[in-house]
Scaffold this motif. Structure first.
Motif, mmCIF file in Angstrom:
data_model
loop_
_atom_site.group_PDB
_atom_site.id
_atom_site.type_symbol
_atom_site.label_atom_id
_atom_site.label_comp_id
_atom_site.label_asym_id
_atom_site.label_seq_id
_atom_site.Cartn_x
_atom_site.Cartn_y
_atom_site.Cartn_z
ATOM 1 N N ALA A 17 20.887 58.016 37.612
ATOM 2 C CA ALA A 17 22.025 57.090 37.692
ATOM 3 C C ALA A 17 22.837 57.153 36.402
ATOM 4 O O ALA A 17 22.283 57.323 35.319
ATOM 5 C CB ALA A 17 21.540 55.670 37.929
ATOM 6 N N GLN A 18 24.136 57.035 36.544
ATOM 7 C CA GLN A 18 25.028 57.046 35.383
ATOM 8 C C GLN A 18 25.768 55.718 35.292
ATOM 9 O O GLN A 18 26.239 55.196 36.310
ATOM 10 C CB GLN A 18 26.034 58.188 35.491
ATOM 11 N N THR A 19 25.861 55.214 34.077
ATOM 12 C CA THR A 19 26.569 53.945 33.899
ATOM 13 C C THR A 19 28.041 54.082 34.274
ATOM 14 O O THR A 19 28.641 53.115 34.722
ATOM 15 C CB THR A 19 26.419 53.403 32.466
ATOM 16 N N SER A 20 28.603 55.273 34.146
ATOM 17 C CA SER A 20 29.998 55.469 34.548
ATOM 18 C C SER A 20 30.151 55.283 36.056
ATOM 19 O O SER A 20 31.120 54.676 36.516
ATOM 20 C CB SER A 20 30.500 56.851 34.118
ATOM 21 N N ALA A 21 29.181 55.769 36.841
ATOM 22 C CA ALA A 21 29.222 55.592 38.293
ATOM 23 C C ALA A 21 28.989 54.131 38.672
ATOM 24 O O ALA A 21 29.596 53.627 39.620
ATOM 25 C CB ALA A 21 28.186 56.494 38.964
ATOM 26 N N ILE A 22 28.130 53.460 37.928
ATOM 27 C CA ILE A 22 27.892 52.032 38.170
ATOM 28 C C ILE A 22 29.173 51.249 37.899
ATOM 29 O O ILE A 22 29.555 50.377 38.678
ATOM 30 C CB ILE A 22 26.716 51.525 37.312
ATOM 31 N N ALA A 23 29.858 51.598 36.827
ATOM 32 C CA ALA A 23 31.121 50.934 36.489
ATOM 33 C C ALA A 23 32.155 51.138 37.590
ATOM 34 O O ALA A 23 32.820 50.178 38.017
ATOM 35 C CB ALA A 23 31.651 51.460 35.150
ATOM 36 N N VAL A 24 32.294 52.365 38.073
ATOM 37 C CA VAL A 24 33.250 52.653 39.147
ATOM 38 C C VAL A 24 32.896 51.840 40.388
ATOM 39 O O VAL A 24 33.759 51.196 40.991
ATOM 40 C CB VAL A 24 33.282 54.168 39.467
ATOM 41 N N ARG A 25 31.626 51.851 40.755
ATOM 42 C CA ARG A 25 31.186 51.112 41.954
ATOM 43 C C ARG A 25 31.444 49.607 41.794
ATOM 44 O O ARG A 25 31.772 48.914 42.757
ATOM 45 C CB ARG A 25 29.714 51.377 42.236
ATOM 46 N N ALA A 26 31.280 49.099 40.558
ATOM 47 C CA ALA A 26 31.490 47.671 40.295
ATOM 48 C C ALA A 26 32.965 47.324 40.094
ATOM 49 O O ALA A 26 33.315 46.148 40.037
ATOM 50 C CB ALA A 26 30.689 47.252 39.062
ATOM 51 N N GLY A 27 33.813 48.336 39.958
ATOM 52 C CA GLY A 27 35.242 48.089 39.746
ATOM 53 C C GLY A 27 35.568 47.602 38.344
ATOM 54 O O GLY A 27 36.505 46.831 38.152
ATOM 55 N N VAL A 28 34.772 48.055 37.371
ATOM 56 C CA VAL A 28 35.001 47.682 35.974
ATOM 57 C C VAL A 28 35.009 48.947 35.128
ATOM 58 O O VAL A 28 34.648 50.033 35.591
ATOM 59 C CB VAL A 28 33.915 46.709 35.446
ATOM 60 N N SER A 29 35.396 48.801 33.872
ATOM 61 C CA SER A 29 35.350 49.939 32.965
ATOM 62 C C SER A 29 33.930 50.111 32.428
ATOM 63 O O SER A 29 33.148 49.161 32.397
ATOM 64 C CB SER A 29 36.326 49.730 31.805
ATOM 65 N N GLN A 30 33.623 51.329 31.994
ATOM 66 C CA GLN A 30 32.285 51.571 31.454
ATOM 67 C C GLN A 30 31.990 50.702 30.231
ATOM 68 O O GLN A 30 30.879 50.188 30.108
ATOM 69 C CB GLN A 30 32.083 53.047 31.140
ATOM 70 N N PRO A 31 32.960 50.476 29.328
ATOM 71 C CA PRO A 31 32.666 49.564 28.216
ATOM 72 C C PRO A 31 32.277 48.161 28.683
ATOM 73 O O PRO A 31 31.498 47.478 28.028
ATOM 74 C CB PRO A 31 33.966 49.547 27.413
ATOM 75 N N ASN A 32 32.790 47.757 29.851
ATOM 76 C CA ASN A 32 32.422 46.452 30.398
ATOM 77 C C ASN A 32 30.943 46.407 30.753
ATOM 78 O O ASN A 32 30.291 45.367 30.609
ATOM 79 C CB ASN A 32 33.293 46.149 31.618
#
Length: 117
Positions: A17-32
């Motif tokens: 799992a990648q935090t960048s993909a989690i961010a996209v799925r959550a509709g937020v930026s990776q820094p968020n």
């Protein structure tokens, strides 16, 4: 982010799992993601930490939803990771106790079948 993490970790495991993909799925930026969780490890453990609440809400004899069964499967796969082992092992023991050995095993079998589709 917990929902997005549950799905991503369930599909790809802790290592995949990648935090960048989690961010996209959550509709937020990776820094968020990192503003809310200090590391991918913390987010993974937070997602797993939600499973006891999900189990509590199950009707007697009820089945875990697909995303939760997948996450449980991936948690079992990751339990030997040295960085995760102590906390994850304890969470899994609690979940096995809550679900009972048969339902715990059924959830893992069901998740394996989903991943093999």
């Amino acid at each position: 982010m917990i929902i997005a993490g549950t799905i991503e970790f369930g599909l790809h495991g802790y290592a995949g799992a990648q935090t960048s993909a989690i961010a996209v799925r959550a509709g937020v930026s990776q820094p968020n993601v990192y503003a809310n969780f200090a590391s991918k490890r913390e987010l993974f453990l937070a997602c797993i930490g939600e499973l006891p609440l999900v189990v509590e809400e199950l009707a007697p004899g009820g089945q875990l939803e697909e995303q939760h069964a997948l996450l449980l499967f991936q948690a079992v796969a990751a339990v030997r990771e040295p960085a995760l082992s102590p906390e994850l092992g304890e969470l899994l023991r609690e979940l096995r106790s809550s679900l009972g050995a048969a339902r715990f095993s059924d959830a893992l079998s069901g998740a394996a079948a989903i991943l093999l589709r």
